[in-house]
Design a protein around this motif. Sequence first.
Motif, PDB file in Angstrom:
ATOM      1  N   VAL A  67       0.863  -1.180   0.000  1.00 23.44           N
ATOM      2  CA  VAL A  67       0.000   0.000   0.000  1.00 23.44           C
ATOM      3  C   VAL A  67       0.899   1.228   0.000  1.00 23.44           C
ATOM      4  O   VAL A  67       1.881   1.285   0.747  1.00 23.44           O
ATOM      5  CB  VAL A  67      -0.938   0.025   1.219  1.00 23.44           C
ATOM      6  N   LEU A  68       0.573   2.204  -0.819  1.00 23.42           N
ATOM      7  CA  LEU A  68       1.342   3.446  -0.904  1.00 23.42           C
ATOM      8  C   LEU A  68       0.440   4.608  -0.538  1.00 23.42           C
ATOM      9  O   LEU A  68      -0.466   4.964  -1.300  1.00 23.42           O
ATOM     10  CB  LEU A  68       1.910   3.623  -2.312  1.00 23.42           C
ATOM     11  N   VAL A  69       0.650   5.175   0.629  1.00 24.26           N
ATOM     12  CA  VAL A  69      -0.154   6.297   1.124  1.00 24.26           C
ATOM     13  C   VAL A  69      -1.636   5.969   0.973  1.00 24.26           C
ATOM     14  O   VAL A  69      -2.414   6.742   0.426  1.00 24.26           O
ATOM     15  CB  VAL A  69       0.204   7.617   0.400  1.00 24.26           C
ATOM     16  N   GLY A  70      -2.027   4.795   1.413  1.00 22.60           N
ATOM     17  CA  GLY A  70      -3.422   4.387   1.399  1.00 22.60           C
ATOM     18  C   GLY A  70      -3.919   3.792   0.104  1.00 22.60           C
ATOM     19  O   GLY A  70      -5.055   3.329   0.033  1.00 22.60           O
ATOM     20  N   LEU A  71      -3.080   3.770  -0.949  1.00 21.30           N
ATOM     21  CA  LEU A  71      -3.512   3.265  -2.256  1.00 21.30           C
ATOM     22  C   LEU A  71      -2.919   1.878  -2.481  1.00 21.30           C
ATOM     23  O   LEU A  71      -1.694   1.728  -2.551  1.00 21.30           O
ATOM     24  CB  LEU A  71      -3.069   4.207  -3.369  1.00 21.30           C
ATOM     25  N   PRO A  72      -3.743   0.826  -2.618  1.00 17.95           N
ATOM     26  CA  PRO A  72      -3.210  -0.523  -2.841  1.00 17.95           C
ATOM     27  C   PRO A  72      -2.559  -0.637  -4.211  1.00 17.95           C
ATOM     28  O   PRO A  72      -2.873   0.105  -5.143  1.00 17.95           O
ATOM     29  CB  PRO A  72      -4.457  -1.421  -2.743  1.00 17.95           C
ATOM     30  N   LEU A  73      -1.653  -1.591  -4.324  1.00 16.23           N
ATOM     31  CA  LEU A  73      -0.992  -1.872  -5.592  1.00 16.23           C
ATOM     32  C   LEU A  73      -2.011  -2.415  -6.587  1.00 16.23           C
ATOM     33  O   LEU A  73      -2.764  -3.332  -6.289  1.00 16.23           O
ATOM     34  CB  LEU A  73       0.134  -2.890  -5.390  1.00 16.23           C
ATOM     35  N   GLU A  74      -2.028  -1.848  -7.798  1.00 13.85           N
ATOM     36  CA  GLU A  74      -2.948  -2.284  -8.846  1.00 13.85           C
ATOM     37  C   GLU A  74      -2.170  -2.487 -10.154  1.00 13.85           C
ATOM     38  O   GLU A  74      -1.407  -1.605 -10.565  1.00 13.85           O
ATOM     39  CB  GLU A  74      -4.050  -1.245  -9.070  1.00 13.85           C
ATOM     40  N   PRO A  75      -2.371  -3.634 -10.827  1.00 17.84           N
ATOM     41  CA  PRO A  75      -3.058  -4.837 -10.354  1.00 17.84           C
ATOM     42  C   PRO A  75      -2.324  -5.466  -9.171  1.00 17.84           C
ATOM     43  O   PRO A  75      -1.095  -5.392  -9.085  1.00 17.84           O
ATOM     44  CB  PRO A  75      -3.036  -5.771 -11.571  1.00 17.84           C
ATOM     45  N   ALA A  76      -3.084  -6.093  -8.297  1.00  8.90           N
ATOM     46  CA  ALA A  76      -2.530  -6.593  -7.048  1.00  8.90           C
ATOM     47  C   ALA A  76      -1.512  -7.695  -7.251  1.00  8.90           C
ATOM     48  O   ALA A  76      -0.704  -7.965  -6.363  1.00  8.90           O
ATOM     49  CB  ALA A  76      -3.674  -7.089  -6.155  1.00  8.90           C
ATOM     50  N   ALA A  77      -1.541  -8.374  -8.408  1.00 13.53           N
ATOM     51  CA  ALA A  77      -0.621  -9.485  -8.636  1.00 13.53           C
ATOM     52  C   ALA A  77       0.768  -9.026  -9.076  1.00 13.53           C
ATOM     53  O   ALA A  77       1.674  -9.854  -9.164  1.00 13.53           O
ATOM     54  CB  ALA A  77      -1.205 -10.428  -9.695  1.00 13.53           C
ATOM     55  N   GLN A  78       0.978  -7.724  -9.347  1.00 14.73           N
ATOM     56  CA  GLN A  78       2.278  -7.244  -9.821  1.00 14.73           C
ATOM     57  C   GLN A  78       3.226  -7.035  -8.644  1.00 14.73           C
ATOM     58  O   GLN A  78       3.706  -5.917  -8.387  1.00 14.73           O
ATOM     59  CB  GLN A  78       2.105  -5.968 -10.637  1.00 14.73           C
ATOM     60  N   SER A 510       5.862  11.789  -1.784  1.00 16.94           N
ATOM     61  CA  SER A 510       6.261  11.199  -0.507  1.00 16.94           C
ATOM     62  C   SER A 510       7.713  10.737  -0.498  1.00 16.94           C
ATOM     63  O   SER A 510       8.368  10.785   0.551  1.00 16.94           O
ATOM     64  CB  SER A 510       5.350  10.019  -0.162  1.00 16.94           C
ATOM     65  N   THR A 511       8.251  10.288  -1.643  1.00 16.45           N
ATOM     66  CA  THR A 511       9.628   9.781  -1.666  1.00 16.45           C
ATOM     67  C   THR A 511      10.626  10.803  -2.200  1.00 16.45           C
ATOM     68  O   THR A 511      11.701  10.980  -1.633  1.00 16.45           O
ATOM     69  CB  THR A 511       9.721   8.505  -2.521  1.00 16.45           C
ATOM     70  N   GLN A 512      10.298  11.494  -3.293  1.00 21.62           N
ATOM     71  CA  GLN A 512      11.225  12.474  -3.842  1.00 21.62           C
ATOM     72  C   GLN A 512      11.194  13.787  -3.063  1.00 21.62           C
ATOM     73  O   GLN A 512      12.237  14.316  -2.688  1.00 21.62           O
ATOM     74  CB  GLN A 512      10.909  12.731  -5.315  1.00 21.62           C
ATOM     75  N   ALA A 513       9.997  14.300  -2.829  1.00 25.20           N
ATOM     76  CA  ALA A 513       9.884  15.569  -2.116  1.00 25.20           C
ATOM     77  C   ALA A 513      10.001  15.399  -0.599  1.00 25.20           C
ATOM     78  O   ALA A 513      10.234  16.377   0.114  1.00 25.20           O
ATOM     79  CB  ALA A 513       8.552  16.235  -2.458  1.00 25.20           C
ATOM     80  N   GLN A 514       9.820  14.184  -0.106  1.00 23.59           N
ATOM     81  CA  GLN A 514       9.888  13.893   1.329  1.00 23.59           C
ATOM     82  C   GLN A 514       8.835  14.655   2.126  1.00 23.59           C
ATOM     83  O   GLN A 514       9.071  15.065   3.261  1.00 23.59           O
ATOM     84  CB  GLN A 514      11.288  14.220   1.878  1.00 23.59           C
ATOM     85  N   TRP A 515       7.666  14.842   1.517  1.00 25.18           N
ATOM     86  CA  TRP A 515       6.571  15.467   2.244  1.00 25.18           C
ATOM     87  C   TRP A 515       5.782  14.400   3.009  1.00 25.18           C
ATOM     88  O   TRP A 515       5.621  13.271   2.511  1.00 25.18           O
ATOM     89  CB  TRP A 515       5.637  16.207   1.277  1.00 25.18           C
ATOM     90  N   PRO A 516       5.293  14.724   4.189  1.00 22.34           N
ATOM     91  CA  PRO A 516       4.572  13.729   5.014  1.00 22.34           C
ATOM     92  C   PRO A 516       3.153  13.479   4.501  1.00 22.34           C
ATOM     93  O   PRO A 516       2.163  13.818   5.157  1.00 22.34           O
ATOM     94  CB  PRO A 516       4.578  14.357   6.407  1.00 22.34           C
ATOM     95  N   LEU A 517       3.062  12.887   3.340  1.00 27.59           N
ATOM     96  CA  LEU A 517       1.766  12.611   2.730  1.00 27.59           C
ATOM     97  C   LEU A 517       1.097  11.453   3.454  1.00 27.59           C
ATOM     98  O   LEU A 517       1.739  10.443   3.755  1.00 27.59           O
ATOM     99  CB  LEU A 517       1.965  12.275   1.254  1.00 27.59           C
ATOM    100  N   GLN A 518      -0.192  11.599   3.729  1.00 21.80           N
ATOM    101  CA  GLN A 518      -0.933  10.559   4.428  1.00 21.80           C
ATOM    102  C   GLN A 518      -2.285  10.341   3.774  1.00 21.80           C
ATOM    103  O   GLN A 518      -2.852  11.261   3.175  1.00 21.80           O
ATOM    104  CB  GLN A 518      -1.141  10.919   5.907  1.00 21.80           C
TER     105      GLN A 518
END
Length: 590
Positions: A67-78, A510-518
């Motif tokens: 999960v990335l900031v509340g968003l599941p991986l799509e498609p889930a099998a990747q 969240s990773t490049q800018a390092q902002w506390p995204l939630q």
Amino acid sequence: MNTKLPTPAIVTQAAVRTLPRMWLWLLCLVYTCAGFVGRHPWKNEDMAAYGYMQALAQGHTPWLKPVLVGLPLEPAAQLLPVWLGAIALHMSPSWIDPEMAVRLPFMLLLLLCFACVWRATYYLAQRNEAQPVPFAFGGEARPIAYARAIADGSVLALIACFGLVQFSHETSATLVQLFGASLLFLAFAQPPGHALRTWLLTALAFFVLIFSGAFAWGYVVWALTIVGLARSMLTHKKPLLGTIAVYASAGLLVSVIARGLLDQPFWQWPYQWELHQASQWLSFFKLLIWFGWPAWPLACWAIYRWRAHIFKRQPSYHVFLPLCFIVVTVVLAASSGGSGRDRTLFLSLPMAATLAAFALPTMRRSVSSLIDWFTMLFFTISGVAIWVIWTATQTGFPAKPAANVAKLAPDYVPVFSLLSLVLALLATLVWLAVVVWRTGRHQAALWKSLVLPAGGATWCVILAMTLWLPMLDYGRSFAPQIEKIRPHIPADVQCIWAYGLNAAQRAAFSTQAQWPLQAPSEGSNCELSMVDAVQLKHYEPLLKAAGWTQLKRIERPTSDEAIVLFTYRHGANSGPALMDVSHLRGRSRH
């Protein structure tokens, strides 16, 4: 019997001299590094995958359900692509940039794809029905030397394909799927008598395809090829039941194991026929023309010249196998939509390259010369265009290309790099040397007609990824938008709600800018909210009703994508969260 059929291949021993191994694999290495080294992650799949890799490596999400900031991986099998990147982040030393560290396993996968294609073509070219015409007084190509020359040609044809450039340099599931497709092709190309190796390759290919989200493609190709083998049992003197059992058991066993590991079904059918109008068919044919160029004209020529070996009760395996893979993939690509069509068609390139290589021993000298001249002119013009546009951005002359760049990339400030210039000059000198070598009259090698296409494609990739890299990063990365947003983000901000952002945006911020995204959640508050402008109509009324006010709208410099910032307008330092339902409503853009 296949051995009694007349073969269209007429090859002398002098024509099958081996391309020096050092030069062939150096070409593969340069082609691979040119697209991976030195750049930022690009949108969308490349950036999104990097975000999930970082989340896994930092322990912020489970490995089976990223999960990335509340968003599941799509498609889930990747799962396999993000696993590879996360493992690379764990194992890499601190002095390696994280963005480069995650690319190392994908660079290895691309090199392994080249190796798989070479080995599969090598095995197919050794079959009796693939051998050239024996001469009355000797002098024909020896089987091993002939197979090596054909295999060299297949790698050169694959590098030359236009469609290989972009997806082969992404840290995404598409490159992992290409590796799985190459493995499956290699498994079916194995010579008789290697049951264990065939079983292991098939099982590994299915593991890669299932855990990279390409199970449907792999299953269809696997099933239809097994049906073709079963049909051959009717006329083949040697029993094929054991071979069929090897392929079938490996695929089924890995599928059962994967079903036990994954909670979600991985066999969902992702294809739906969408070519209903003449304009859609025209667009698809245009895609076929440029995506597989120059392999597809050679493949078509091979089909024509080897037609007696294909259209019979028991087709010759060396042309039937790649043709079966290609036909199935093209049909599935026609049943895909959007970028899925390109990415599905991408899986056919290794087999198209193999089929193109079998056209080499059947081509006339005039056809070979036509390919050489066309390729030389095409890539020379393309390379000169890259140099002219780079010169225009640096000096302002010629004025028209400089104006076009300024229009496409507003506010872009040209960057000069001495290292990039030196590398581009070296690549240009090598290209000129290759042209001089090829236009000489002393070359008799079977693979000579593919040297210019492969060399020209690599040269243009190097020029684009050196001279144009700052422009490409400006246009395709999130760095320019991050710099425009940064002044509006307080340095001491504790958290930022994310509303409607796709996976690539969440990864970049969240990773490049390092902002506390939630992800928005009940029971906690943030002082800023970040909304994708595409979904602003849905979220703006809800945010304003909850006490939020719009702070700033920040556009991407090279597109109409925008981010809208909201701040809480009441006296408190933070405001309540609303539920982010964009992914539940199927509106997120991955």
